[in-house]
Design a protein around this motif. Structure first.
Motif, mmCIF file in Angstrom:
data_model
loop_
_atom_site.group_PDB
_atom_site.id
_atom_site.type_symbol
_atom_site.label_atom_id
_atom_site.label_comp_id
_atom_site.label_asym_id
_atom_site.label_seq_id
_atom_site.Cartn_x
_atom_site.Cartn_y
_atom_site.Cartn_z
ATOM 1 N N THR A 109 0.842 -1.182 0.000
ATOM 2 C CA THR A 109 0.000 0.000 0.000
ATOM 3 C C THR A 109 0.885 1.243 0.000
ATOM 4 N N TYR A 110 0.303 2.364 -0.392
ATOM 5 C CA TYR A 110 1.127 3.571 -0.502
ATOM 6 C C TYR A 110 1.575 4.082 0.858
ATOM 7 N N ALA A 111 0.898 3.616 1.910
ATOM 8 C CA ALA A 111 1.335 3.936 3.267
ATOM 9 C C ALA A 111 2.350 2.919 3.772
ATOM 10 N N PHE A 112 2.731 1.961 2.897
ATOM 11 C CA PHE A 112 3.699 0.895 3.172
ATOM 12 C C PHE A 112 3.471 0.212 4.514
ATOM 13 N N ASP A 113 2.198 0.158 4.934
ATOM 14 C CA ASP A 113 1.892 -0.530 6.183
ATOM 15 C C ASP A 113 1.426 -1.959 5.942
#
Lengths: 106, 116
Positions: free
Chosen positions: B100-104
């Motif tokens: 995800t773009y939040a790299f979570d």
């Protein structure tokens, strides 16, 4: 591209030790730095975002600090599960870049 | 539980093509910007590219080493992200992760080997 330089590359420590890993950016990335933990054969796991915010579910012994070009990940009391490789990441630009990693070993 | 799972990796000859997929479950995929990241022993973690949500234009950006050869796309109805890799080179050998773009959230990765 912004370069992220981590030190040290390898760190030998014992359970209970306080451990500090440093990451330096080639130019200011404001607070847009994350730290990830990776164990062999698995994907990175987010620990810290926006330099010092603890990701949900991550133990409080992990903390991050810094701004601009100098950032630090600290593990206050190393636990057996913490032996892994740690990466910093900048996301100040959409072209993310990662440090080369710090392996924390016994 | 939010989950990403990649598939489609394998062995391909230099100059060949391969498409890897990333199936999402457990969350609103269509609203999420997504990225591909690859990892090699020699170069570590390397951002490959991103795709915005269709609400935000659905546009893509790529890292310089793959620009013009790789294409990221998405099928929101199938909750699936794709990475089409063309003109593959030995240097593209890596584990490919979607995130995800939040790299979570990261998938477990899929191995792509480019070798004759």
């Amino acid at each position: 591209d912004i370069q992220m330089t981590q030190s040290p590359s390898t760190l030998s420590a014992s359970v209970g030790d306080r451990v500090t890993i440093t990451c330096r950016a080639s130019q200011s990335v404001n607070n847009w730095v994350a730290w990830h933990q990776q164990k062999p054969g698995t994907a990175p796991k987010l620990l810290i975002y926006k330099a010092s915010s603890l990701q949900s579910g991550v133990p409080s012994r992990f903390s991050g600090s810094g701004s601009g070009t100098e950032f630090t990940l600290t593990i206050s009391s190393l636990q057996p599960d913490d032996f892994a490789t740690y990466y910093c990441q900048q996301y100040n630009t959409y072209s993310w870049t990662f440090g080369q990693g710090t392996k924390v070993e016994i | 539980e939010l989950q990403l799972v990649e598939s489609g990796g394998g062995l391909v000859k230099p100059g060949g093509s391969l498409r890897v997929s990333c199936a999402a479950s457990g969350y609103t995929f269509s609203h999420t910007w997504m990225s591909w990241v690859r990892q090699t022993p020699g170069k570590g973690l390397e951002w490959v590219g991103r795709i915005k949500s269709k609400n935000d234009g659905g546009t893509t950006d790529y890292a310089a080493p793959v620009k013009g050869r790789f294409i990221i796309s998405r099928d929101d109805s199938q909750k699936t992200l794709y990475l089409q890799m063309n003109s593959l080179q030995t240097e593209d050998t890596a584990v490919y992760y979607c995130t995800t773009y939040a790299f979570d959230i990261w998938g477990p990765g899929t191995m792509v080997t480019v070798s004759s």
